[in-house]
Design a protein around this motif. Structure first.
Motif, short mmCIF file in Angstrom:
data_model
loop_
_atom_site.label_atom_id
_atom_site.label_comp_id
_atom_site.label_asym_id
_atom_site.label_seq_id
_atom_site.Cartn_x
_atom_site.Cartn_y
_atom_site.Cartn_z
N VAL A 70 -7.03 4.25 6.35
CA VAL A 70 -7.27 2.81 6.85
C VAL A 70 -5.63 2.29 6.42
O VAL A 70 -4.78 2.61 5.72
N THR A 71 -6.27 0.83 7.25
CA THR A 71 -4.47 0.29 7.82
C THR A 71 -5.15 -1.33 7.56
O THR A 71 -5.98 -2.00 7.80
N LEU A 115 -8.70 11.51 -2.47
CA LEU A 115 -7.09 12.31 -2.16
C LEU A 115 -6.44 11.26 -3.27
O LEU A 115 -6.04 10.47 -3.36
N ASN A 116 -5.39 12.32 -4.31
CA ASN A 116 -4.38 11.86 -5.41
C ASN A 116 -3.54 11.99 -5.49
O ASN A 116 -3.90 13.47 -5.71
N PRO A 117 -2.28 12.17 -5.28
CA PRO A 117 -1.97 10.39 -4.97
C PRO A 117 -1.95 10.70 -3.03
O PRO A 117 -2.55 11.43 -3.00
N ALA A 118 -2.40 9.32 -3.05
CA ALA A 118 -3.54 9.12 -0.94
C ALA A 118 -2.04 9.30 -0.68
O ALA A 118 -0.22 8.30 -0.86
N ARG A 128 4.74 4.51 4.72
CA ARG A 128 4.40 3.83 3.66
C ARG A 128 5.64 2.47 3.43
O ARG A 128 5.64 1.53 2.80
N GLU A 129 7.67 2.87 4.20
CA GLU A 129 7.85 1.97 3.90
C GLU A 129 7.34 0.81 4.25
O GLU A 129 7.90 -0.55 4.10
N LYS A 130 6.51 0.23 5.29
CA LYS A 130 6.03 -0.81 6.56
C LYS A 130 5.12 -1.49 5.46
O LYS A 130 4.29 -2.50 5.34
N THR A 154 1.12 5.13 -3.19
CA THR A 154 0.92 6.37 -2.74
C THR A 154 1.38 7.17 -2.27
O THR A 154 3.19 6.83 -3.14
N THR A 155 1.44 8.23 -1.92
CA THR A 155 3.07 9.29 -1.52
C THR A 155 2.97 9.61 0.27
O THR A 155 1.94 9.04 1.13
N PRO A 156 4.22 9.65 0.27
CA PRO A 156 5.03 10.06 1.50
C PRO A 156 3.19 11.34 2.66
O PRO A 156 3.47 12.07 1.54
#
Length: 256
Positions: free
Chosen positions: A195-196, A231-234, A239-241, A250-252
């Motif tokens: 998702v975005t 998914l955990n962590p997603a 991610r930085e944006k 979240t995680t990378p």
């Protein structure tokens, strides 16, 4: 796929985009090949699996199981429904799964034998459009996501992880299955929904809050209860944006 094109080609307004194949977002929304950029990050939030669902009325329903399914589906007279691989991820993911199955079971011809009973007349833009046809007996089996089968209380096959595209650890093996579509050749990959929030979202704050909820424990609980694997962590790309709350949740993305 069709959803991404509605935004990039038809300029349909939207706040966020969620897809059943994470590749769709960067391919259509990140502004590749000089195209306009509509988004610059995405989050993977659940995994899923491709399967076949059926009813007690389906031909062969009394004898089909997780080992002989491809033999039953290839029997004369069986009608199989599927979605269009040119418009819908489950369409090309079904084809990738069948190619993997042919190799996994060491059964040359399995792919063609099953698809012989899944002609274009049994194909729709999305597989859920065929649920009524399945339940009424117009088709016997439907290639579909496991979550849809669970949500509609239908019988379904527990296909091996080596072929059902459900396990991220099998990504390299899945990539050995390539299918051709009008959108190019597509390699198999784990089914991860992403998702975005679009850059020009008219409701940016609310859209961000929705994504934040989606990856929260409460959101993940809902996903798990409806046949998905949260998914955990997603993992997130770009991610930085993303907004700060989503970055923290979240995680990378592995390999990024």
């Amino acid at each position: 796929v069709a959803m991404g094109k509605k935004i990039t080609e038809l300029h349909q307004p939207a706040d966020l985009v969620a897809v059943a194949d994470y590749h769709v977002i960067p391919k259509y929304l990140f502004g590749q090949n000089g195209q306009n950029s509509y988004a610059d990050w995405y989050v993977g939030f659940v995994a899923n699996a491709i399967t076949f669902t059926y009813t007690p009325k389906s031909k062969g329903a009394d004898k089909i199981n997780d080992q002989n399914w491809y033999q039953v589906l290839a029997q004369p007279g069986v009608q199989i429904g599927r979605s269009n691989p040119d418009t819908d991820p489950s369409g090309y993911q079904t084809l990738q799964m069948l190619k993997l199955a042919e190799k996994y079971y060491d059964k040359p011809g399995l792919y063609d034998a099953v698809l012989k009973n899944a002609p274009k007349t049994n194909m729709r833009d999305t597989e859920t459009e065929l649920l009524a046809a399945l339940q009424s007996g117009q088709i016997d089996y439907l290639a579909i996501y496991r979550s849809d089968a669970i949500q509609h209380h239908l019988e379904y096959l527990n296909l091996p992880e080596q072929i059902n595209l459900s396990n991220a650890a099998d990504a390299a093996a899945y990539a050995q299955a390539t299918v051709s579509t009008k959108n190019g050749d597509l390699k198999g990959a784990p089914i991860i929904y992403a998702v975005t929030v679009l850059k020009d979202s008219p409701n940016q704050t609310m859209a961000d809050k929705f994504v934040d909820f989606l990856v929260s424990p409460a959101g993940q609980k809902i996903m798990n209860e409806n046949g998905f694997q949260a998914l955990n962590p997603a993992p997130a790309v770009g991610r930085e944006k993303a907004p700060a709350d989503i970055q923290q949740a979240t995680t990378p993305w592995p390999g990024q």
